[in-house]
Design a protein around this motif. Structure first.
Motif, short mmCIF file in Angstrom:
data_model
loop_
_atom_site.label_atom_id
_atom_site.label_comp_id
_atom_site.label_asym_id
_atom_site.label_seq_id
_atom_site.Cartn_x
_atom_site.Cartn_y
_atom_site.Cartn_z
N ALA A 230 28.16 28.18 27.64
CA ALA A 230 28.91 29.41 27.37
C ALA A 230 30.40 29.21 27.63
CB ALA A 230 28.36 30.55 28.22
N GLY A 231 30.73 28.41 28.67
CA GLY A 231 32.13 28.09 28.90
C GLY A 231 32.73 27.33 27.74
N LEU A 232 31.97 26.41 27.18
CA LEU A 232 32.44 25.66 26.01
C LEU A 232 32.58 26.59 24.80
CD1 LEU A 232 30.23 22.46 26.38
CD2 LEU A 232 32.69 22.64 26.82
N LEU A 233 31.65 27.54 24.66
CA LEU A 233 31.73 28.48 23.54
C LEU A 233 33.02 29.29 23.61
CD1 LEU A 233 30.42 29.83 21.07
CD2 LEU A 233 29.23 31.37 22.66
N SER A 234 33.37 29.74 24.79
CA SER A 234 34.62 30.51 24.94
C SER A 234 35.84 29.67 24.60
CB SER A 234 34.75 31.04 26.37
OG SER A 234 33.95 32.16 26.57
N SER A 235 35.76 28.38 24.89
CA SER A 235 36.92 27.51 24.69
C SER A 235 37.06 27.00 23.27
CB SER A 235 36.84 26.31 25.65
OG SER A 235 36.96 26.73 26.99
N TYR A 236 35.92 26.69 22.62
CA TYR A 236 35.98 25.92 21.37
C TYR A 236 35.25 26.53 20.18
CZ TYR A 236 37.27 22.57 24.98
OH TYR A 236 37.86 21.96 26.05
N PHE B 113 31.64 23.84 17.22
CA PHE B 113 31.79 22.66 18.06
C PHE B 113 30.72 22.63 19.16
CE2 PHE B 113 33.96 20.07 21.38
CZ PHE B 113 34.07 18.90 20.64
N VAL B 114 30.35 23.79 19.68
CA VAL B 114 29.32 23.83 20.71
C VAL B 114 27.97 23.38 20.14
CG1 VAL B 114 28.01 25.33 22.27
CG2 VAL B 114 30.48 25.56 22.11
N HIS B 115 27.66 23.79 18.93
CA HIS B 115 26.43 23.31 18.29
C HIS B 115 26.50 21.79 18.09
CE1 HIS B 115 23.92 26.78 17.52
NE2 HIS B 115 24.99 27.48 17.21
N HIS B 116 27.67 21.29 17.80
CA HIS B 116 27.84 19.85 17.66
C HIS B 116 27.54 19.15 18.99
CE1 HIS B 116 30.56 16.45 15.87
NE2 HIS B 116 29.30 16.11 15.97
N TYR C 279 25.97 35.12 28.22
CA TYR C 279 26.93 34.77 29.27
C TYR C 279 28.36 34.82 28.75
CZ TYR C 279 22.86 32.91 31.81
OH TYR C 279 21.65 32.75 32.44
N GLN C 280 28.57 34.28 27.56
CA GLN C 280 29.93 34.24 27.00
C GLN C 280 30.49 35.66 26.86
OE1 GLN C 280 31.14 35.11 23.74
NE2 GLN C 280 33.20 34.31 24.12
N GLY C 281 29.62 36.60 26.54
CA GLY C 281 30.06 37.99 26.38
C GLY C 281 30.35 38.71 27.68
N THR C 282 30.13 38.04 28.81
CA THR C 282 30.42 38.66 30.11
C THR C 282 31.67 38.11 30.77
OG1 THR C 282 29.14 37.06 31.45
CG2 THR C 282 27.92 38.93 30.48
N PHE C 283 32.24 37.04 30.24
CA PHE C 283 33.30 36.33 30.96
C PHE C 283 34.53 37.19 31.21
CE2 PHE C 283 31.79 31.83 29.58
CZ PHE C 283 30.80 31.88 30.54
N ALA C 284 34.96 37.95 30.22
CA ALA C 284 36.14 38.80 30.43
C ALA C 284 35.86 39.86 31.49
CB ALA C 284 36.55 39.47 29.12
N LEU C 285 34.63 40.38 31.49
CA LEU C 285 34.26 41.38 32.49
C LEU C 285 34.24 40.78 33.89
CD1 LEU C 285 31.36 42.95 30.41
CD2 LEU C 285 33.64 43.94 30.79
N LEU C 286 33.75 39.56 34.00
CA LEU C 286 33.75 38.88 35.30
C LEU C 286 35.18 38.66 35.80
CD1 LEU C 286 30.93 36.24 34.74
CD2 LEU C 286 30.80 38.32 36.12
N GLU C 287 36.09 38.36 34.88
CA GLU C 287 37.48 38.19 35.28
C GLU C 287 38.05 39.52 35.78
OE1 GLU C 287 41.70 36.31 33.67
OE2 GLU C 287 40.09 36.74 32.23
N ALA C 288 37.72 40.61 35.10
CA ALA C 288 38.21 41.92 35.54
C ALA C 288 37.63 42.29 36.90
CB ALA C 288 37.85 42.98 34.50
#
Length: 289
Positions: A229-235, A239-242, A260-269
């Motif tokens: 999920a961290g890679l998905l947010s970044s790239y 590319f993550v499927h690759h 998980y990727q859909g929660t990252f901004a909320l976790l930052e807040a």
């Protein structure tokens, strides 16, 4: 950044023979003040009590992981854990630049293929390490139903009062659709990095290959999908499927990766609220206000 003299003093109180000729603040590290000393060493000073506790775990974990992974990781050779106010870790600098998405986009197909293979190999190596008693005693267990129900409740109580109405509906649907499945966390716990995004992934531009992985301060025993999920947010997804092509049962991870990727901004807040970090709160809430 505040005057670096106090960091120089903190280091030299413990390491009196380390002659500090230069100390350069680096502009990354949500949980830590990061400094380059003498152009050779990286020192991290935790900003918060929680970060200090994580630093203690991280030093022990990094010592345990030395020579077990296919890419360079920090090797702590300096540390002070006497108090949060003066706690720090120092390690020899790992050469390379963060693999920002813009950096990756400028590389040719062969380089992208090499990077994808190296990231896949690293994650397989990390996630396939035996979960020993040492790791169970050292690290928290995350990515359970109770863990994420608690986070959802924090989002509702702390963040939703600041959100647009349609954003509240969107976030509620994101959590409930996933958490109300019969068994949403069907996986065997692994050692996960926990912050596997562009700022912690280093590339050697001249060689066109990965040079190291930084910051194991968020490591835990949890879901391997979280690191993807961290890679998905970044790239992005392609590319993550690759990367996942050579990872066992990658397709089964995908629904959890997206959750998980859909929660990252909320976790930052949430981090911003809990640590009085207004910039983290604003950045995390930007899509929802």
């Amino acid at each position: 950044m505040e005057n670096v003299s106090r960091y120089t003093q903190a280091i030299q109180r413990v390491y009196k023979d380390l002659a500090i000729t230069t100390i350069e603040p680096l502009n990354h590290g949500q949980n830590n003040t990061v400094l380059k000393v003498n152009g050779t060493y990286i020192f991290r000073f935790p900003k918060y009590t929680e970060g200090y506790q994580a630093l203690k775990r991280e030093i022990t974990l990094l010592d345990y992981l030395q020579d077990k992974l296919p890419l360079a990781i920090p090797r702590p050779i300096f540390s002070c854990l006497s108090s949060r106010a003066n706690g720090f870790m120092g390690y020899p600098n790992i050469s390379g630049l963060p693999l920002w998405n813009g950096v990756l986009a400028k590389t040719d197909d062969a380089t992208q293929e090499r990077i994808a293979q190296q990231l896949s190999t690293f994650l397989k190596s990390l996630h396939q390490l035996p979960v020993t008693d040492i790791l169970r005693e050292l690290l928290p267990q995350t990515d359970t139903t109770s863990h994420w129900n608690t986070i959802f409740e924090q989002v509702r109580s702390k963040l939703m009062p600041h959100m647009r109405t349609d954003a509240q509906v969107q976030v509620t649907k994101h959590f409930e659709t996933f958490l109300e499945q019969p068994n949403p966390f069907a996986y065997s716990p692994v050692l996960k990095h926990g912050d596997f995004g562009a700022s912690n992934i280093l590339i050697d531009p001249a060689a066109g290959s990965m040079s190291g992985i930084l910051d194991f301060g968020s490591a835990s025993l949890g879901d391997p999908a979280y690191d993807f999920a961290g890679l998905l947010s970044s790239y992005g997804a392609s590319f993550v499927h690759h990367i996942g092509c050579d990872y066992p049962n990658f397709d089964a991870l995908w629904p959890r990766i997206r959750f998980y990727q859909g929660t990252f901004a909320l976790l930052e807040a949430l981090f911003g609220i809990d640590n009085s970090d207004i910039n983290a709160f604003k950045d995390g809430m930007a899509l929802y206000v």
